[in-house]
Write an enzyme that holds these catalytic residues in place. Structure first.
Site, mmCIF file in Angstrom:
data_model
loop_
_atom_site.group_PDB
_atom_site.id
_atom_site.type_symbol
_atom_site.label_atom_id
_atom_site.label_comp_id
_atom_site.label_asym_id
_atom_site.label_seq_id
_atom_site.Cartn_x
_atom_site.Cartn_y
_atom_site.Cartn_z
ATOM 1 N N ARG A 25 0.751 -1.321 0.024
ATOM 2 C CA ARG A 25 -0.030 0.001 -0.140
ATOM 3 C C ARG A 25 0.927 1.287 -0.015
ATOM 4 O O ARG A 25 0.409 2.373 -0.331
ATOM 5 C CB ARG A 25 -0.744 -0.050 1.128
ATOM 6 N N LYS B 131 8.681 -21.234 23.104
ATOM 7 C CA LYS B 131 9.646 -19.935 23.221
ATOM 8 C C LYS B 131 9.969 -19.945 24.485
ATOM 9 O O LYS B 131 9.247 -20.246 25.432
ATOM 10 C CB LYS B 131 8.491 -18.780 22.742
ATOM 11 N N GLU C 145 12.943 -22.406 20.659
ATOM 12 C CA GLU C 145 13.404 -21.046 20.604
ATOM 13 C C GLU C 145 13.847 -20.426 21.717
ATOM 14 O O GLU C 145 13.075 -20.630 22.859
ATOM 15 C CB GLU C 145 12.568 -20.029 19.931
ATOM 16 N N LYS D 212 14.785 -27.193 4.347
ATOM 17 C CA LYS D 212 16.041 -27.016 4.754
ATOM 18 C C LYS D 212 16.843 -28.149 4.558
ATOM 19 O O LYS D 212 16.286 -29.171 4.379
ATOM 20 C CB LYS D 212 16.001 -26.953 6.536
ATOM 21 N N HIS E 83 4.822 -27.220 10.441
ATOM 22 C CA HIS E 83 6.433 -27.410 10.281
ATOM 23 C C HIS E 83 6.558 -29.011 10.829
ATOM 24 O O HIS E 83 7.236 -29.713 10.180
ATOM 25 C CB HIS E 83 7.246 -26.610 10.709
#
Lengths: 367, 510
Positions: B64, B362, B238, B204, B262
């Site tokens: 935009r 996480k 993570e 990967k 995944h």
């Protein structure tokens, strides 16, 4: 040595750790190599501030045997250095146990060995990767003994490749002992004075089932790819059978081996596409054995690929032109390509026989 | 991933020539977003650097924000120079590449945007000889996928002189029903064979290598079944938190964000049957078959086989770290799972009774993604002098950060007596192949342009994954959680450990 090479993976050769052994006793050489790794592991630990290290990693995917001339003089030393740099660069993609045979022209039929490790640190990593190198000094008179020394030193269960840097060695009877060991033999016929003879020997070796390749052919890969890309266009692909002439223009007064290879390859590809091209070699002037300059393919369309300057090629199809800068063909770049192809190379094997025939009965035309 | 696409061209030398892809234009909707800057343009630049793209390759960025072509090129130059991984930035290559970058301001909900795009594409086709091939890449909010596809169709640019393909990023819906609705919307305009659902994990190198490892070697496949494998642990951890994307993340959660796509795809790759050929259809058929074989939990099975977690504030190292509910943009009462673990079973002869434990989260102790295959202990342990018990053999496939494969086995300690200790035999991508591995997006973009869908997710795979995950999501949506239930820097909530302990298993600490 050790962690001295920390930093980005620049093009400089890696660090080395060396030890000399006084005689070629394979068991002793292997023992000294094992000792070298133990020492390197110890140095890697002590070379950091904290004493904690990422260690060294011993990598090996093949045995690379390199035959080099060990001649006196600055020029010969420069050739040796370039070969050493090529080996160091190639290790990054093809880590191997390298056995470098330094051949002296004269002297007693003696052999000496020296072990070392080449290390480098990959970009962004903290662990050194190291490959083994065994340097063997021998006289040409001892060349026939070398395969027997190499055999027990080869890394087990992995391919063995021989890089015969002085192409003349390939033609020596003593070289025959390398074939049973080698999964592949690499040489460069580009500077060889008798083009017909070397091509003939290559063709004979391949016809007898040996796997040989020629860096003079490897140098042509990107140029051949340019031609192939042109014919990816379905319009041009459909016109292959209309090709009537192939003109190979070279500098110099003698046809270089690259021209024979290119002509043979083109002829075979065009014939498989239904064409029956006439072949012509043309000199663009100059003395001695020159370079392949322009390739022209004429039929309903006219295709030319010309080296215009440096490594820039211009591909012209009728009125359209496109320039491409191809990579510089360093020894290590050519070697990397060949070391990535350990099996049969059907395109080359088909081409070399015809190239040898062309070399034995062709003359350059002068315009 | 076909190494070379045969074309009937007698000049081709597949052993030596790099696979080149046909001329095309890549149209990126959402070109001002993070994905374009961090992943797509760096990947395309790298492909150009390696001369894998045709000279006429073009990119049209759409978003935009009003911007000229020049401004877009400058922005992308900064992004590529900043986010290029493990590779040099070459100014000359960039200059050539940038001549093919174009920009258009537009709104995906505005039909005029697509009409203008059609005009632009015609001009690019003429000047850059792209042959009319176009790859539409939807790097927008998923809620805009249907509108974008319909806009492309309405403007008449879903077909043309060349091929037209559509790439979409996850999430592919937020449940099974919405996944089907989305798919139906895309199929109004594009055939399934022209829809490429990206799962960058499949791009990967190590994940691709699982197929080479399993089916290129004769020694592992005989062991790859319930007789020899005790259980499998798949981890995607993570150490970071939501990094400012709290408001997006709390709509998704770990189960939907990672496991549904995944990690189930990774599980399918590990557990699938070998296909008869290595063509995209055959490989995806086997993945889809595996996903359909996953036992779909009944509601009363979820409590024992799935664990949700949410990180709370704590100290990590010397620093205080916020809990999820304290992150900017996150509801202080949020029930979003920042950690999810589940036990799946595959109902087929090969895997019956073998648990596949999947966990992701996480603010875990480290960033690591791996597959750990735990083999059965020897039937008779004659060396258990230490009382430790036999440690299982482990095959670890490391996806990140250091790609590679390790085999852990017991070896005798030097010295007198027969004391055993575990040792590791390692294959490391970075050292065994010193050359640079392409990034996942380089591989996937090249494949999409070449028309190779092997590494892309198909609609039936998406639906099977949702079917496996939905019962868990449904139970969790009604459940009252006592969040947060794990501190930052821990390996997740205790309930996840208990889930394995009930079967006598323990989570590996990578």
């Amino acid at each position: 040595m050790g962690t001295g090479g920390r930093g980005p993976d620049a093009r400089a050769p890696g660090t080395r750790l060396e030890k000399t052994v006084s005689a070629i006793l394979p068991q002793k050489v292997l023992h000294d190599l094992a000792g070298l790794w133990a020492t390197m592991g110890g140095h890697a630990d002590s070379g950091t501030e904290t004493g904690a290290s990422a260690g060294v990693l011993r990598a090996c995917t093949m045995t690379l045997v390199v035959l080099l001339d060990d001649l006196p003089g600055a020029e010969a030393a420069a050739v040796q250095q370039r070969a050493g740099e090529a080996i160091a660069m190639v290790m990054r993609e093809h880590p191997s146990r390298t056995i470098v045979i330094h051949l002296r022209p004269s002297g007693d039929a003696a052999l000496e060995a020296h072990v070392s490790a080449q290390c480098w640190m990959p970009f962004g990593k903290s662990q050194q990767i190291c490959c083994e190198q065994i340097d063997i000094t021998a006289t040409e008179a001892a060349l026939s003994d070398v395969p027997g020394v190499v055999l027990p030193l080869a890394a087990p269960d992995l391919p063995l490749v021989v890089w015969c840097r002085p192409a003349r060695l390939f033609r020596l009877p003593a070289f025959a002992g390398f074939f049973p060991l080698a999964g592949k033999v690499i040489l460069d016929s580009a500077g060889f004075p008798d083009t017909g003879a070397i091509l003939g020997d290559l063709a004979t070796a391949i016809a007898s089932g040996k796997r040989v390749c020629d860096l003079a052919w490897t140098r042509l890969t990107r140029r051949r790819e340019l031609i192939a890309q042109i014919f990816e266009n379905p319009v041009y692909l459909s016109q292959i059978a209309t090709v009537t002439d192939v003109r190979i223009r070279c500098t110099g007064s003698a046809i270089p081996v690259s021209a024979y290879y290119f002509a043979a390859w083109l002829k075979q590809c065009l014939e498989s596409g239904g064409a029956e091209p006439r072949l012509q070699f043309v000199s663009e002037g100059g003395e001695g054995r020159g370079e392949l300059a322009v390739v022209e393919i004429s039929g309903r369309n006219h295709v030319e690929v010309e080296l215009v300057e440096g490594a820039v090629f211009e591909a012209r199809v009728d009125t359209l032109a496109n320039r491409t800068a191809l990579p510089v063909f360093t020894d290590d770049a050519l070697l990397r390509e060949e070391l990535g192809l350990i099996g049969h190379d059907p395109v080359y094997e088909k081409t070399v026989g015809l190239a040898a025939k062309l070399a034995s009965g062709w003359e350059m035309e002068f315009h | 991933m076909l190494e070379f696409m045969p074309s009937g061209n007698p000049f081709q030398d597949p052993l030596r020539f790099e696979r080149r892809v046909p001329e095309c234009t890549v149209v990126i909707f959402g070109a001002n977003g993070d994905l374009t800057k961090r992943k797509l343009l760096p990947a395309l630049y790298r492909l150009a650097y390696e001369q894998r793209l045709s000279p006429g390759f073009a990119v049209v960025g759409i978003s935009r924000t009003p911007m000229t072509d020049e401004r877009f090129r400058e922005n992308m130059r900064e992004s590529v120079a900043r986010f290029l991984e493990d590779a040099p930035f070459d100014e000359e290559v960039w200059t050539g590449f940038a001549t093919g970058l174009f920009y258009m301001a537009g709104d995906v909900n505005d039909p005029v945007c697509y009409q203008r795009l059609a005009t632009r594409l015609r001009a690019i086709e003429e000047t850059r000889r792209t042959g009319g091939n176009v790859l539409f890449y939807l790097s927008t909010q998923p809620s805009q996928y249907a509108a974008a596809a319909r806009g492309i169709g309405a403007a008449g640019i879903a077909s043309g002189n060349g091929w037209r393909r559509l790439v979409v990023e996850k999430p592919f819906g937020h449940d099974l029903k919405s996944a089907r609705v989305l798919s139906d919307a895309l199929h109004e305009v594009f055939d399934e064979r022209d829809v490429y659902r990206i799962d960058h994990y499949l791009g990967k190198e190590t994940v691709q290598n699982i197929l080479a490892f399993r089916f290129g070697n004769g020694i592992f496949e005989p062991l790859w079944n319930r007789r020899y494998i005790n259980h499998v642990q798949i981890t995607a951890a993570e150490s970071i938190g939501v990094e400012g994307r709290g408001s997006y993340y709390q709509e998704a959660g770990s189960l939907r964000d990672m496991i549904q796509n995944h990690l189930l795809q990774v599980m399918a790759t590990i557990a699938m049957e070998p296909s008869a050929t290595f063509d995209p259809g055959a490989v995806r058929d086997e993945r889809a078959k595996l996903l359909r074989s996953i036992h779909v939990m009944k509601p009363d099975e979820v409590a024992a086989n799935a664990v949700a977690g949410q990180y709370g504030a704590s100290r990590v190292g010397a620093a205080s770290v916020l809990g999820f509910r304290e992150e900017p943009g996150v509801d202080p009462q949020s029930r979003t799972d920042t950690y999810a673990a589940a036990t799946f079973f595959v109902e087929n002869w090969r895997w019956a009774g073998v648990p596949f434990y999947i966990r992701t989260g996480k603010r875990l102790p480290k960033r690591v993604s791996e597959i750990a295959i735990h083999f059965n202990a020897p039937p008779h342990d004659m060396f258990d002098a230490s009382g430790d018990g036999a440690r299982p053999n482990l095959l670890i496939v490391r996806i990140q950060p250091e790609e590679g494969i390790s085999l852990k086995f017991l070896s005798k300690q030097p010295g007198s007596g027969m004391k055993l200790r575990p040792v590791s035999m390692d294959f490391n991508y970075g050292s065994s192949f010193g050359g640079r591995s392409p990034s996942a997006y380089e591989t996937l973009l090249l494949d999409a342009i070449a028309g190779d869908a092997t590494l892309y997710t198909r609609q039936d795979m998406v639906e099977a994954s949702w079917a496996a995950v939905e019962p868990i999501a449904a139970v969790w949506s009604e459940q009252k959680f006592d969040f947060p239930n794990y501190p930052c820097g821990a390996w997740g909530p205790e309930a996840a450990d208990q889930m394995l302990a009930r079967r006598g298993h323990v989570w590996r600490k990578p």
